[in-house]
Design an enzyme around this catalytic site. Structure first.
Site: not given
Ligand code: PAF
Length: 280
Positions: A30, A33, A57, A145-147, A151, A182
């Site tokens: 989206h 990205h 994950q 992304g900061e969202k 992470q 988004l």
């Molecule tokens: O943010 C994401 O889409 C995922 O956590 C990532 C960083 C691609 C790892 O799978």
């Protein structure tokens, strides 16, 4: 635009390239990205994007099953955005038979917020796959992304602790016209749930505004936010006001904290955050 599915092919294509900017994704691309791709392009060099729905994950099998997948659409969007190379590994390429290694960022960073609600295995999955992707692509910079604020903090710590030679760049959250962050998961919202979800940025903004007016009591800001989200029909998992570097919850706000939310609209789990002091 080239598309490769193995690390060997990736290394071959990237041999002798100069600067590489890398945007790791789980697909369902989206504007968020694509804004990371723009940031990578602006820095110059070759832009690599990966598409891999990382099973390790996901803490709920139903979430993994329901995760939107449309490789053709992703490749079209990536090409239009100016990506040079897309890495689309299969599960066997990333986790070959007998795979037995986990990269684990331990301690409070992964025990609060998402770690507390999704379980530590979530960030083990993220850290392991990001480490593998960084080792495969060997980029100069990787864009997140900061969202997904936690992470970003976890990836930064992993990169620092392992001494990986990559700059971690965090880009601002891309938002819909009504402010909803988004997310690939937004595609799963019904019209009613989409309307409920729009309360998340409104409530976050109201916390930012209250802090700007001088409110420093975190528990008061949290309680009001929780009430606002609940009134909109959302099932709140957490509302927290936390230090942006350590993600430790604070009792008194100084203005540099993040307000972070996880809430469900129907079955769809959404997260978002805003800096109390305005843009990061
Ligand atoms: O943010 C994401 O889409 C995922 O956590 C990532 C960083 C691609 C790892 O799978």
């Amino acid at each position: 635009m080239k598309v490769v599915r193995t690390v060997a092919a990736l290394r071959e294509v990237l041999a002798d390239t100069g600067r590489v900017g890398f945007v790791p994704t789980m697909g369902a691309l989206h504007e968020g990205h694509l804004s990371l791709v723009q940031a990578a392009r602006a820095a110059g060099g070759t832009v690599v994007l990966s598409v891999f729905v990382n099973p390790t994950q996901f803490d709920e099998a139903s979430d993994l099953d329901a995760y939107p997948r449309d490789e053709r659409r992703d490749l079209t969007l990536a090409e239009q955005a100016g990506v040079d190379l897309v890495f689309v590994p299969g599960v066997g390429e990333m986790y070959p038979d007998g795979f037995a290694t986990t990269v684990s960022v331990t301690g409070p960073l992964t025990e609060t917020l998402e770690g507390a609600h999704r379980g530590r295995a979530h960030f083990d999955g993220v850290a392991t796959v990001v480490a593998k992707l960084l080792l495969a692509v060997r980029p100069d910079a990787a864009y997140f992304g900061e969202k997904d604020a936690q992470q970003v903090v976890v990836v930064r710590r992993m990169v620092r602790d392992l001494g990986l030679p990559v700059e971690v760049v965090a880009s601002p959250t891309a938002r819909d016209t009504d402010g909803l962050a988004l997310s690939s998961r937004n595609a799963r919202l019904s019209a009613g749930e989409r309307a409920q979800a729009a309360a998340i940025p409104r409530v976050l903004q109201s916390v930012v505004d209250a802090a700007a007016r001088g409110e420093t009591e975190a528990s008061l800001l949290r309680d009001r936010a929780r009430a606002g989200l609940t009134a909109a029909g959302l099932a709140v998992e957490y509302v927290e006001i936390a230090d942006p570097d350590t993600l430790e919850p604070v009792a008194q706000c100084s203005g540099r904290e993040l307000v972070l939310v996880a809430a469900r609209a129907g079955a769809v789990r959404l997260i978002d955050n805003m800096p109390l002091g305005g843009s990061r």
